[in-house]
Design a protein around this motif. Structure first.
Motif, PDB file in Angstrom:
ATOM      1  N   TYR A  32      -5.750   1.796  -1.102  1.00 44.55           N
ATOM      2  CA  TYR A  32      -5.309   1.039   0.069  1.00 44.55           C
ATOM      3  C   TYR A  32      -5.323  -0.454  -0.203  1.00 44.55           C
ATOM      4  N   LEU A  99      -3.953  -0.507   4.783  1.00 45.54           N
ATOM      5  CA  LEU A  99      -2.559  -0.181   4.512  1.00 45.54           C
ATOM      6  C   LEU A  99      -2.452   0.642   3.244  1.00 45.54           C
ATOM      7  N   ASN A 100      -1.693   1.713   3.282  1.00 44.62           N
ATOM      8  CA  ASN A 100      -1.447   2.501   2.082  1.00 44.62           C
ATOM      9  C   ASN A 100      -0.928   1.609   0.974  1.00 44.62           C
ATOM     10  N   GLN A 103       2.751   1.140   0.490  1.00 46.36           N
ATOM     11  CA  GLN A 103       3.384   0.248   1.454  1.00 46.36           C
ATOM     12  C   GLN A 103       3.142  -1.208   1.080  1.00 46.36           C
ATOM     13  N   GLU A 114       2.696  -0.828  10.118  1.00 40.86           N
ATOM     14  CA  GLU A 114       2.614  -0.015   8.914  1.00 40.86           C
ATOM     15  C   GLU A 114       1.175   0.352   8.547  1.00 40.86           C
ATOM     16  N   TYR A 115       0.204  -0.297   9.149  1.00 39.99           N
ATOM     17  CA  TYR A 115      -1.197  -0.065   8.801  1.00 39.99           C
ATOM     18  C   TYR A 115      -1.732   1.211   9.441  1.00 39.99           C
ATOM     19  N   ASP A 116      -2.586   1.913   8.708  1.00 42.63           N
ATOM     20  CA  ASP A 116      -3.087   3.216   9.133  1.00 42.63           C
ATOM     21  C   ASP A 116      -4.351   3.147   9.970  1.00 42.63           C
ATOM     22  N   TYR A 117      -5.230   2.204   9.671  1.00 40.71           N
ATOM     23  CA  TYR A 117      -6.516   2.104  10.336  1.00 40.71           C
ATOM     24  C   TYR A 117      -6.774   0.679  10.787  1.00 40.71           C
TER      25      TYR A 117
END
Length: 128
Positions: A32, A99-100, A103, A114-117
């Motif tokens: 990440y 962010l992955n 990405q 776009e961020y996951d957490y």
């Protein structure tokens, strides 16, 4: 479960410094990138800085370039935002986000969607 916990916010005078921390837990974040965003009352959430956990490469918003520095401590799973020469315009709630890595390398680090957490935020107030 995944948690991002920000700390280090507070009240500081213009020209002063502050260091924010983001403690990450619940999974391995080596794949990440970790970003900082901020949101002032009545304003949109803005990108501040991002760092790729694996490579350490960074990008900054123009508004903070030369004043802020993002870094990470792999052993502590913690990301930092060192803020120097603070201005009243920097006053905002600051959020840490993950962010992955794909990405990140695709250039999508600027976009919060776009961020996951996300963490809960820490308040930074800069007085004039």
């Amino acid at each position: 479960q995944v948690q991002l916990v920000e700390s280090g916010g507070g009240l500081v005078q213009a020209g002063g410094s502050l260091r924010l921390s983001c403690a990450a837990s619940g999974r391995t974040f080596s794949n990440y990138a970790m970003g900082w965003f901020r949101q002032a009352p009545g304003k949109e959430r803005d990108f501040v800085a991002v760092i790729d956990w694996n490579s350490g490469s960074t990008y900054y918003a123009d508004s903070v370039k030369g004043r802020f520095a993002i870094s990470r401590d792999n052993a502590k799973n913690t990301v930092y935002l060192q803020m120097n020469s603070l201005k009243p315009e920097d006053t905002a709630n600051y959020y840490c986000a993950a962010l992955n890595q794909g990405q990140y390398y695709s250039g999508n680090y600027y976009w919060g969607n776009e961020y996951d957490y996300w963490g809960q935020g820490t308040q930074v107030t800069v007085s004039s």
